[in-house]
Design a protein around this motif. Structure first.
Motif, PDB file in Angstrom:
ATOM      1  N   SER A 171       0.825  -1.210   0.000  1.00  0.00           N
ATOM      2  CA  SER A 171       0.000   0.000   0.000  1.00  0.00           C
ATOM      3  C   SER A 171       0.861   1.263   0.000  1.00  0.00           C
ATOM      4  O   SER A 171       1.772   1.411   0.812  1.00  0.00           O
ATOM      5  CB  SER A 171      -0.902   0.002   1.233  1.00  0.00           C
ATOM      6  N   GLY A 172       0.560   2.169  -0.927  1.00  0.00           N
ATOM      7  CA  GLY A 172       1.260   3.449  -0.977  1.00  0.00           C
ATOM      8  C   GLY A 172       2.633   3.407  -1.617  1.00  0.00           C
ATOM      9  O   GLY A 172       3.325   4.427  -1.654  1.00  0.00           O
ATOM     10  N   CYS A 173       3.047   2.274  -2.135  1.00  0.00           N
ATOM     11  CA  CYS A 173       4.341   2.174  -2.848  1.00  0.00           C
ATOM     12  C   CYS A 173       4.109   2.620  -4.289  1.00  0.00           C
ATOM     13  O   CYS A 173       3.972   1.804  -5.207  1.00  0.00           O
ATOM     14  CB  CYS A 173       4.881   0.760  -2.781  1.00  0.00           C
ATOM     15  N   LYS A 174       4.078   3.915  -4.469  1.00  0.00           N
ATOM     16  CA  LYS A 174       3.612   4.504  -5.727  1.00  0.00           C
ATOM     17  C   LYS A 174       4.566   4.336  -6.906  1.00  0.00           C
ATOM     18  O   LYS A 174       4.217   4.646  -8.045  1.00  0.00           O
ATOM     19  CB  LYS A 174       3.321   5.988  -5.511  1.00  0.00           C
ATOM     20  N   SER A 175       5.782   3.850  -6.639  1.00  0.00           N
ATOM     21  CA  SER A 175       6.734   3.672  -7.728  1.00  0.00           C
ATOM     22  C   SER A 175       6.611   2.307  -8.398  1.00  0.00           C
ATOM     23  O   SER A 175       7.228   2.066  -9.442  1.00  0.00           O
ATOM     24  CB  SER A 175       8.173   3.856  -7.215  1.00  0.00           C
ATOM     25  N   LEU A 176       5.830   1.422  -7.823  1.00  0.00           N
ATOM     26  CA  LEU A 176       5.698   0.076  -8.381  1.00  0.00           C
ATOM     27  C   LEU A 176       4.843   0.085  -9.640  1.00  0.00           C
ATOM     28  O   LEU A 176       3.883   0.839  -9.757  1.00  0.00           O
ATOM     29  CB  LEU A 176       5.081  -0.861  -7.349  1.00  0.00           C
ATOM     30  N   THR A 177       5.199  -0.788 -10.580  1.00  0.00           N
ATOM     31  CA  THR A 177       4.496  -0.862 -11.863  1.00  0.00           C
ATOM     32  C   THR A 177       3.988  -2.283 -12.107  1.00  0.00           C
ATOM     33  O   THR A 177       4.093  -3.162 -11.251  1.00  0.00           O
ATOM     34  CB  THR A 177       5.428  -0.456 -13.018  1.00  0.00           C
ATOM     35  N   ASP A 178       3.495  -2.501 -13.310  1.00  0.00           N
ATOM     36  CA  ASP A 178       3.016  -3.831 -13.693  1.00  0.00           C
ATOM     37  C   ASP A 178       4.111  -4.889 -13.595  1.00  0.00           C
ATOM     38  O   ASP A 178       3.817  -6.080 -13.430  1.00  0.00           O
ATOM     39  CB  ASP A 178       2.468  -3.794 -15.126  1.00  0.00           C
ATOM     40  N   LYS A 179       5.375  -4.478 -13.693  1.00  0.00           N
ATOM     41  CA  LYS A 179       6.478  -5.439 -13.576  1.00  0.00           C
ATOM     42  C   LYS A 179       6.449  -6.122 -12.209  1.00  0.00           C
ATOM     43  O   LYS A 179       6.675  -7.331 -12.100  1.00  0.00           O
ATOM     44  CB  LYS A 179       7.817  -4.740 -13.788  1.00  0.00           C
ATOM     45  N   SER A 180       6.169  -5.344 -11.174  1.00  0.00           N
ATOM     46  CA  SER A 180       6.089  -5.920  -9.835  1.00  0.00           C
ATOM     47  C   SER A 180       4.951  -6.930  -9.737  1.00  0.00           C
ATOM     48  O   SER A 180       5.086  -7.998  -9.132  1.00  0.00           O
ATOM     49  CB  SER A 180       5.888  -4.821  -8.786  1.00  0.00           C
ATOM     50  N   MET A 181       3.816  -6.599 -10.353  1.00  0.00           N
ATOM     51  CA  MET A 181       2.688  -7.521 -10.321  1.00  0.00           C
ATOM     52  C   MET A 181       3.005  -8.813 -11.064  1.00  0.00           C
ATOM     53  O   MET A 181       2.591  -9.901 -10.660  1.00  0.00           O
ATOM     54  CB  MET A 181       1.445  -6.854 -10.923  1.00  0.00           C
ATOM     55  N   GLY A 182       3.773  -8.700 -12.145  1.00  0.00           N
ATOM     56  CA  GLY A 182       4.197  -9.897 -12.867  1.00  0.00           C
ATOM     57  C   GLY A 182       5.083 -10.781 -12.003  1.00  0.00           C
ATOM     58  O   GLY A 182       4.946 -12.007 -11.987  1.00  0.00           O
ATOM     59  N   LEU A 183       6.001 -10.137 -11.263  1.00  0.00           N
ATOM     60  CA  LEU A 183       6.887 -10.885 -10.367  1.00  0.00           C
ATOM     61  C   LEU A 183       6.101 -11.574  -9.256  1.00  0.00           C
ATOM     62  O   LEU A 183       6.350 -12.735  -8.916  1.00  0.00           O
ATOM     63  CB  LEU A 183       7.923  -9.935  -9.762  1.00  0.00           C
ATOM     64  N   VAL A 184       5.145 -10.853  -8.684  1.00  0.00           N
ATOM     65  CA  VAL A 184       4.303 -11.407  -7.626  1.00  0.00           C
ATOM     66  C   VAL A 184       3.490 -12.587  -8.156  1.00  0.00           C
ATOM     67  O   VAL A 184       3.398 -13.644  -7.519  1.00  0.00           O
ATOM     68  CB  VAL A 184       3.370 -10.322  -7.046  1.00  0.00           C
ATOM     69  N   ALA A 185       2.919 -12.401  -9.334  1.00  0.00           N
ATOM     70  CA  ALA A 185       2.070 -13.441  -9.923  1.00  0.00           C
ATOM     71  C   ALA A 185       2.843 -14.722 -10.197  1.00  0.00           C
ATOM     72  O   ALA A 185       2.346 -15.836  -9.943  1.00  0.00           O
ATOM     73  CB  ALA A 185       1.435 -12.920 -11.214  1.00  0.00           C
ATOM     74  N   GLU A 186       4.051 -14.602 -10.688  1.00  0.00           N
ATOM     75  CA  GLU A 186       4.847 -15.781 -11.033  1.00  0.00           C
ATOM     76  C   GLU A 186       5.439 -16.458  -9.800  1.00  0.00           C
ATOM     77  O   GLU A 186       5.651 -17.674  -9.796  1.00  0.00           O
ATOM     78  CB  GLU A 186       5.968 -15.385 -11.989  1.00  0.00           C
ATOM     79  N   SER A 187       5.695 -15.692  -8.743  1.00  0.00           N
ATOM     80  CA  SER A 187       6.420 -16.226  -7.581  1.00  0.00           C
ATOM     81  C   SER A 187       5.529 -16.637  -6.427  1.00  0.00           C
ATOM     82  O   SER A 187       5.899 -17.511  -5.636  1.00  0.00           O
ATOM     83  CB  SER A 187       7.424 -15.175  -7.080  1.00  0.00           C
ATOM     84  N   TYR A 188       4.362 -16.004  -6.299  1.00  0.00           N
ATOM     85  CA  TYR A 188       3.524 -16.217  -5.110  1.00  0.00           C
ATOM     86  C   TYR A 188       2.130 -16.689  -5.479  1.00  0.00           C
ATOM     87  O   TYR A 188       1.124 -16.036  -5.190  1.00  0.00           O
ATOM     88  CB  TYR A 188       3.446 -14.928  -4.293  1.00  0.00           C
ATOM     89  N   GLN A 189       2.044 -17.839  -6.074  1.00  0.00           N
ATOM     90  CA  GLN A 189       0.742 -18.335  -6.512  1.00  0.00           C
ATOM     91  C   GLN A 189      -0.097 -18.881  -5.362  1.00  0.00           C
ATOM     92  O   GLN A 189      -1.263 -19.209  -5.546  1.00  0.00           O
ATOM     93  CB  GLN A 189       0.936 -19.377  -7.616  1.00  0.00           C
TER      94      GLN A 189
END
Length: 353
Positions: A171-189
């Motif tokens: 929350s509030g980490c305004k510098s994060l982009t779709d790249k972070s979501m891709g990393l989360v999706a692939e690593s934390y299923q």
């Protein structure tokens, strides 16, 4: 003399067994500051408390000053070798160099760490994240609310070193982009909770990656993210175990999007505050499907009327304890007394002020 001897023996037994047992029970329920104060009472009490590993599993430095130095000092003590929870929420004096020193001086101290709270530690950057996560292989809960210095690189370090995250607060980490979501999706299923409140650079594409891969999510917080559209919202329906959903400020979500989300029929908490495109149709679809709702906010939605509350009362009257319809000018029966007639278990009528 014999009676006196027995009394002394009983006193010694009392001290060694009864008092020790009581201290074990009491100390496990004390705040950490009180626990540390008890260490100073007597050498015997110090030895007794230090001998209980189970009461030294937490390091709580929330809102404290010089927290970085305090953390280093604590981790240098043998009693914290099995620490599982570290709370640095809004602690002052924590910078990247402290986390680097933790890695250098105490590389084995965090091998059992499961929960790390860095909320409000705004001086921590990607390099600090790299250092601290590299020595926390068992980390399950990571929270770094309100940090604009952390970028996608920081999340890359997190997913590289910590493979077992199930609760992630960005929350509030305004510098994060779709790249972070891709990393989360692939690593934390197996992820169960995700908070990306005000991560305004994340788009439909980033959210879709998470929704398509992280099907175990039970909590999803999308507060104050007005850029998403039904393209992403509809895929929330993939989350069969979803219990908590916050869509406050989702200005683009429509009745059709809500209709798909209604397939998440285990929902207990739903925040639709300022979802201005929603009408009775969307709420009625939700009411007919999500019959276990305990919390619902329709605050500020002008397109809903008494009709949706009538249907809602037929399906959720025995479960709803919080209902906010303030600002819903189309709902005429919204006094406390009128709402209680339809939803007798209500205890909260206002979520937003």
């Amino acid at each position: 003399m014999e009676a006196k001897k027995v009394t002394e023996e009983e006193a010694e037994t009392w001290r060694r067994e009864i008092v020790t047992s009581v201290m074990r029970l009491v100390s496990s329920r004390l705040p950490q500051t009180d626990l540390i104060s008890l260490l100073l009472v007597s050498p015997w009490l110090y030895r007794t408390l230090v001998s209980y590993p189970s009461i030294w599993l937490n390091i709580d430095l929330r809102e404290m000053t010089n927290a970085g130095d305090r953390l280093l000092a604590a981790l240098s003590l043998p009693r914290y070798r099995q620490v599982k929870h570290i709370n640095l929420e809004f602690a002052q004096g924590v910078v990247d160099s402290h986390l680097k020193l933790v890695k250098a001086r105490c590389p084995d101290a965090l091998l059992s760490l499961e929960c790390l709270n860095l909320n409000g530690c705004q001086k921590i950057s990607d390099s600090g994240i790299e250092d601290i996560t590299s020595i926390c292989p068992k980390l399950k809960v990571f929270s770094i609310y309100w940090n604009v210095r952390v970028t996608d690189a920081g999340i890359r370090h997190l997913v590289k070193h910590c493979r077992h995250i199930i609760d992630l607060n960005l929350s509030g980490c305004k510098s994060l982009t779709d790249k972070s979501m891709g990393l989360v999706a692939e690593s934390y299923q197996e992820l169960e909770s995700l908070n990306i409140t005000r991560c305004v650079k994340i788009t439909d594409d980033g959210l879709l990656k998470v929704l398509q891969k992280c099907s175990s999510l039970q909590t999803l917080n999308l507060y104050a993210l007005s850029g998403f559209t039904d393209k992403a919202y509809k895929k929330i329906s993939l989350l069969a175990d979803l219990r908590f959903l916050d869509l406050c400020g989702a200005q683009n979500i429509s009745d059709e999007g809500i209709g798909d989300i209604a397939k998440c029929n285990k929902l207990k908490s739903l925040n639709l505050t300022w979802c201005v495109r929603i009408t009775d149709a969307g709420v009625i679809t939700m009411a007919n499907s999500c019959t276990s709702l305990e919390f619902l906010s329709l605050f500020g939605i002008v397109g809903v009327t008494d009709r949706c509350l009538e249907i809602l009362s037929q399906t959720c009257s025995t479960t709803l304890t919080t209902l906010d319809v303030n600002g819903c000018i189309g709902i005429k029966k919204r006094s406390r007394e009128e709402l209680l007639k339809m939803f007798p278990r209500l205890t909260c009528f206002k979520v937003h002020s």
